[in-house]
Design a protein around this motif. Structure first.
Motif, PDB file in Angstrom:
ATOM      1  N   ALA A 168       0.845  -1.199   0.000  1.00  0.00           N
ATOM      2  CA  ALA A 168       0.000   0.000   0.000  1.00  0.00           C
ATOM      3  C   ALA A 168       0.878   1.246   0.000  1.00  0.00           C
ATOM      4  CB  ALA A 168      -0.881   0.003   1.241  1.00  0.00           C
ATOM      5  N   LEU A 169       0.295   2.338  -0.425  1.00  0.00           N
ATOM      6  CA  LEU A 169       0.989   3.613  -0.292  1.00  0.00           C
ATOM      7  C   LEU A 169       1.111   3.914   1.193  1.00  0.00           C
ATOM      8  CD1 LEU A 169      -0.832   5.754  -2.970  1.00  0.00           C
ATOM      9  CD2 LEU A 169       1.511   4.948  -3.069  1.00  0.00           C
ATOM     10  N   ALA A 170       2.306   4.163   1.643  1.00  0.00           N
ATOM     11  CA  ALA A 170       2.480   4.428   3.069  1.00  0.00           C
ATOM     12  C   ALA A 170       1.928   5.799   3.427  1.00  0.00           C
ATOM     13  CB  ALA A 170       3.947   4.341   3.431  1.00  0.00           C
ATOM     14  N   HIS A 171       2.246   6.780   2.630  1.00  0.00           N
ATOM     15  CA  HIS A 171       1.804   8.142   2.905  1.00  0.00           C
ATOM     16  C   HIS A 171       1.278   8.755   1.626  1.00  0.00           C
ATOM     17  CE1 HIS A 171       5.253   7.404   5.791  1.00  0.00           C
ATOM     18  NE2 HIS A 171       4.151   7.280   6.489  1.00  0.00           N
ATOM     19  N   HIS A 172       0.514   9.796   1.789  1.00  0.00           N
ATOM     20  CA  HIS A 172      -0.204  10.327   0.634  1.00  0.00           C
ATOM     21  C   HIS A 172      -0.038  11.826   0.531  1.00  0.00           C
ATOM     22  CE1 HIS A 172      -2.448   6.473   0.448  1.00  0.00           C
ATOM     23  NE2 HIS A 172      -2.181   6.506   1.735  1.00  0.00           N
ATOM     24  N   SER A 173       0.150  12.275  -0.679  1.00  0.00           N
ATOM     25  CA  SER A 173       0.235  13.707  -0.929  1.00  0.00           C
ATOM     26  C   SER A 173      -0.093  13.954  -2.381  1.00  0.00           C
ATOM     27  CB  SER A 173       1.637  14.219  -0.613  1.00  0.00           C
ATOM     28  OG  SER A 173       1.819  15.474  -1.210  1.00  0.00           O
ATOM     29  N   ALA A 174      -0.867  15.003  -2.621  1.00  0.00           N
ATOM     30  CA  ALA A 174      -1.223  15.357  -3.990  1.00  0.00           C
ATOM     31  C   ALA A 174      -0.305  16.456  -4.522  1.00  0.00           C
ATOM     32  CB  ALA A 174      -2.682  15.808  -4.042  1.00  0.00           C
ATOM     33  N   ALA A 175       0.740  16.783  -3.743  1.00  0.00           N
ATOM     34  CA  ALA A 175       1.591  17.918  -4.125  1.00  0.00           C
ATOM     35  C   ALA A 175       2.358  17.678  -5.424  1.00  0.00           C
ATOM     36  CB  ALA A 175       2.576  18.226  -2.999  1.00  0.00           C
ATOM     37  N   ARG A 176       2.605  16.404  -5.785  1.00  0.00           N
ATOM     38  CA  ARG A 176       3.415  16.162  -6.983  1.00  0.00           C
ATOM     39  C   ARG A 176       2.583  16.169  -8.265  1.00  0.00           C
ATOM     40  NH1 ARG A 176       4.029  10.455  -8.259  1.00  0.00           N
ATOM     41  NH2 ARG A 176       2.616   9.218  -6.975  1.00  0.00           N
ATOM     42  N   PHE A 177       1.281  16.433  -8.121  1.00  0.00           N
ATOM     43  CA  PHE A 177       0.419  16.455  -9.307  1.00  0.00           C
ATOM     44  C   PHE A 177       0.000  17.879  -9.654  1.00  0.00           C
ATOM     45  CE2 PHE A 177      -0.546  12.533  -6.876  1.00  0.00           C
ATOM     46  CZ  PHE A 177       0.098  11.641  -7.724  1.00  0.00           C
ATOM     47  N   ASP A 178      -0.176  18.108 -10.951  1.00  0.00           N
ATOM     48  CA  ASP A 178      -0.649  19.415 -11.408  1.00  0.00           C
ATOM     49  C   ASP A 178      -2.172  19.379 -11.471  1.00  0.00           C
ATOM     50  OD1 ASP A 178      -1.274  21.786 -12.540  1.00  0.00           O
ATOM     51  OD2 ASP A 178       0.113  21.624 -14.228  1.00  0.00           O
ATOM     52  N   LEU A 179      -2.797  19.792 -10.365  1.00  0.00           N
ATOM     53  CA  LEU A 179      -4.257  19.664 -10.250  1.00  0.00           C
ATOM     54  C   LEU A 179      -5.013  20.712 -11.057  1.00  0.00           C
ATOM     55  CD1 LEU A 179      -4.402  18.833  -6.443  1.00  0.00           C
ATOM     56  CD2 LEU A 179      -4.759  17.252  -8.334  1.00  0.00           C
ATOM     57  N   THR A 180      -4.277  21.624 -11.704  1.00  0.00           N
ATOM     58  CA  THR A 180      -4.963  22.602 -12.559  1.00  0.00           C
ATOM     59  C   THR A 180      -5.328  21.981 -13.909  1.00  0.00           C
ATOM     60  OG1 THR A 180      -2.912  23.463 -13.528  1.00  0.00           O
ATOM     61  CG2 THR A 180      -3.687  24.504 -11.485  1.00  0.00           C
ATOM     62  N   ALA A 219       9.224  27.246   9.563  1.00  0.00           N
ATOM     63  CA  ALA A 219      10.108  26.076   9.692  1.00  0.00           C
ATOM     64  C   ALA A 219       9.349  24.795   9.364  1.00  0.00           C
ATOM     65  CB  ALA A 219      10.674  26.011  11.113  1.00  0.00           C
ATOM     66  N   TYR A 220       8.102  24.734   9.808  1.00  0.00           N
ATOM     67  CA  TYR A 220       7.272  23.559   9.487  1.00  0.00           C
ATOM     68  C   TYR A 220       7.062  23.451   7.972  1.00  0.00           C
ATOM     69  CZ  TYR A 220       2.932  20.994   8.652  1.00  0.00           C
ATOM     70  OH  TYR A 220       1.992  20.140   8.140  1.00  0.00           O
ATOM     71  N   HIS A 221       6.735  24.576   7.348  1.00  0.00           N
ATOM     72  CA  HIS A 221       6.472  24.520   5.903  1.00  0.00           C
ATOM     73  C   HIS A 221       7.734  24.220   5.108  1.00  0.00           C
ATOM     74  CE1 HIS A 221       2.228  25.352   5.642  1.00  0.00           C
ATOM     75  NE2 HIS A 221       2.370  26.162   6.678  1.00  0.00           N
ATOM     76  N   LYS A 253       7.587  20.883   0.025  1.00  0.00           N
ATOM     77  CA  LYS A 253       8.065  20.259  -1.210  1.00  0.00           C
ATOM     78  C   LYS A 253       7.379  18.914  -1.451  1.00  0.00           C
ATOM     79  CE  LYS A 253      12.187  19.048  -3.808  1.00  0.00           C
ATOM     80  NZ  LYS A 253      13.640  18.807  -3.785  1.00  0.00           N
ATOM     81  N   SER A 254       7.267  18.126  -0.385  1.00  0.00           N
ATOM     82  CA  SER A 254       6.640  16.807  -0.521  1.00  0.00           C
ATOM     83  C   SER A 254       5.126  16.892  -0.477  1.00  0.00           C
ATOM     84  CB  SER A 254       7.117  15.890   0.600  1.00  0.00           C
ATOM     85  OG  SER A 254       6.713  16.423   1.853  1.00  0.00           O
ATOM     86  N   GLY A 255       4.604  17.968   0.104  1.00  0.00           N
ATOM     87  CA  GLY A 255       3.154  18.100   0.252  1.00  0.00           C
ATOM     88  C   GLY A 255       2.605  17.269   1.390  1.00  0.00           C
ATOM     89  N   GLY A 260      -3.186  14.613   7.528  1.00  0.00           N
ATOM     90  CA  GLY A 260      -4.188  13.714   6.955  1.00  0.00           C
ATOM     91  C   GLY A 260      -3.567  12.629   6.100  1.00  0.00           C
ATOM     92  N   GLY A 261      -2.492  12.964   5.405  1.00  0.00           N
ATOM     93  CA  GLY A 261      -1.809  11.972   4.584  1.00  0.00           C
ATOM     94  C   GLY A 261      -1.189  10.868   5.418  1.00  0.00           C
ATOM     95  N   PHE A 262      -1.002  11.165   6.710  1.00  0.00           N
ATOM     96  CA  PHE A 262      -0.472  10.176   7.650  1.00  0.00           C
ATOM     97  C   PHE A 262      -1.587   9.665   8.561  1.00  0.00           C
ATOM     98  CE2 PHE A 262       3.259  11.889   5.945  1.00  0.00           C
ATOM     99  CZ  PHE A 262       4.349  11.085   6.275  1.00  0.00           C
ATOM    100  N   CYS A 263      -2.838   9.852   8.119  1.00  0.00           N
ATOM    101  CA  CYS A 263      -4.004   9.335   8.834  1.00  0.00           C
ATOM    102  C   CYS A 263      -4.212   9.971  10.209  1.00  0.00           C
ATOM    103  CB  CYS A 263      -3.952   7.812   8.965  1.00  0.00           C
ATOM    104  SG  CYS A 263      -3.985   6.999   7.358  1.00  0.00           S
TER     105      CYS A 263
END
Lengths: 118, 243
Positions: free
Chosen positions: A18-30, B66-68, B73-75, B79-82
């Motif tokens: 499974a994906l361990a962690h999730h982030s949509a930051a690497r996608f161009d959502l526009t 500092a947090y940001h 960069k990774s986003g 929530g992404g960590f549940c």
């Protein structure tokens, strides 16, 4: 070891990582009108994000590409139901592409094999 | 003589009961499932739309920057960590998912679908100070003022990872809930929030959130950590197979 635990381990062995962690930051959502069509190799509705792997054949050749999608709950409210997407189905994703142009994307909408959209 | 005194006392008691009944009847019932309110004809809000700058103190801004610098960069997000949103993000939308309120005389239970985050708003006896400890949603104590529910939340953990309103552990959040009706008779719950945090902000922060009543909608389970558990079992199975 009980039968049920063995069954659980067997089921787990069939479960892809499974994906361990999730982030949509690497996608161009526009970009919301980019489509990708492929054969379903994995479809795991989950929270916070769904994992989809499609076998895709294009200029770069045939390969498996992993996509991230909305949460199970959001797909459910958009019309997805259990069994609607099966392994081997040919489906289309409206997928926001990656910002760096690598394979993958964020599945904003899924068009199932029978045409159902969610 | 005694009989008339008893009658008078009974009348007073009855009057008190009646008044209490009227007061209770005047209280709105917030019980039900509520979804994000959208003005009729309004477009969906744009994700990541620019927000007004916050009146942050320099030391607070340094912590948040500092947090940001770590996660932008990774986003990565809680929530992404549940991890649940925590206050005030939970009451201000919780990712756009619905919430359910169950209202009792001495407590309201609020369940936000995202991460099945739960808040208890106590109306009866306030917990003793020594029995409380900091939490991402803090400790919420409410009271009715006519048809308005006023909720004070304290004992919050410092949360620089709040998407909109980061805060320190000195933060106090006051919510004021009231029920109104749309022109079509549908129910709207309005929450006005004031965040006071002398450690992070130079002035109180105010925000408003509206919720639309959603009859017939049920809150869904939000299992988030199961894939990690399955992956762990797979890892164990692989290790066992390797021996």
């Amino acid at each position: 070891m009980t039968k049920s635990l063995l069954a659980l381990l067997y089921a787990a062995a069939l479960t892809p990582p499974a994906l361990a962690h999730h982030s949509a930051a690497r996608f161009d959502l526009t970009i919301r009108d980019h489509t990708v069509t492929g054969i379903v190799k994995e479809f795991h509705p989950a929270n916070p994000h769904t994992k989809i792997v499609l076998e895709i054949a294009d200029d770069k050749g045939k390969r498996d590409v992993e996509f991230e999608g909305h949460s199970l709950n959001n797909y459910y409210r958009a019309g997805w139901r259990e069994g609607m997407v099966k392994l081997g189905d040919k489906i289309t994703l409206y997928a926001a592409p990656t910002k760096d142009g690598t394979d993958g994307g964020y599945a904003l909408e899924v068009v199932a094999a029978d045409g159902t959209r969610f | 003589m005694r009989e008339s005194w008893l009658s008078a006392r009974s009348a007073v008691a009855l009057g008190g009961l009646l008044l209490a009944g009227v007061a209770a009847a005047a209280r709105p019932d917030f019980t039900g499932v509520w979804g994000v309110y959208r003005e009729p004809g309004a477009a969906a809000p744009q994700r990541g739309a620019p927000q007004p700058a916050l009146p942050l103190k320099p030391e607070a801004k340094a912590k948040i920057d500092a947090y940001h610098a770590l996660v932008d960069k990774s986003g990565d997000t809680p929530g992404g960590f549940c991890l649940g949103t925590g206050m005030p993000g939970s009451m201000l939308g919780s990712g756009g998912y619905p919430m359910e309120i169950v209202q009792h005389d001495k407590m309201l239970v609020v369940v936000y679908e995202a991460h099945t985050e739960v808040r208890h708003i106590y109306l009866g006896e306030r917990a003793k100070e020594q029995d409380l400890f900091p939490d991402r949603n803090g400790y919420s104590f409410g009271r009715w003022e006519g048809d308005k529910l006023i909720v004070e939340t304290t004992h919050l953990k410092e949360a620089v990872d709040q998407a909109r309103y980061p805060h320190s552990d000195q933060a106090k959040i006051v919510e004021e809930y009231r029920l109104v009706s749309n022109d079509d008779g549908s129910k709207v719950l309005i929450a006005n929030m004031t965040l006071t945090d002398p450690a992070f902000y130079t002035q109180p922060i105010k925000s408003e959130k509206k919720w639309q009543y959603q009859p017939g909608v049920r809150l869904l389970p939000y299992e988030c950590t199961e894939p990690a558990w399955e992956a762990h079992l797979e890892e164990l199975a692989n290790k066992k197979g390797a021996h």
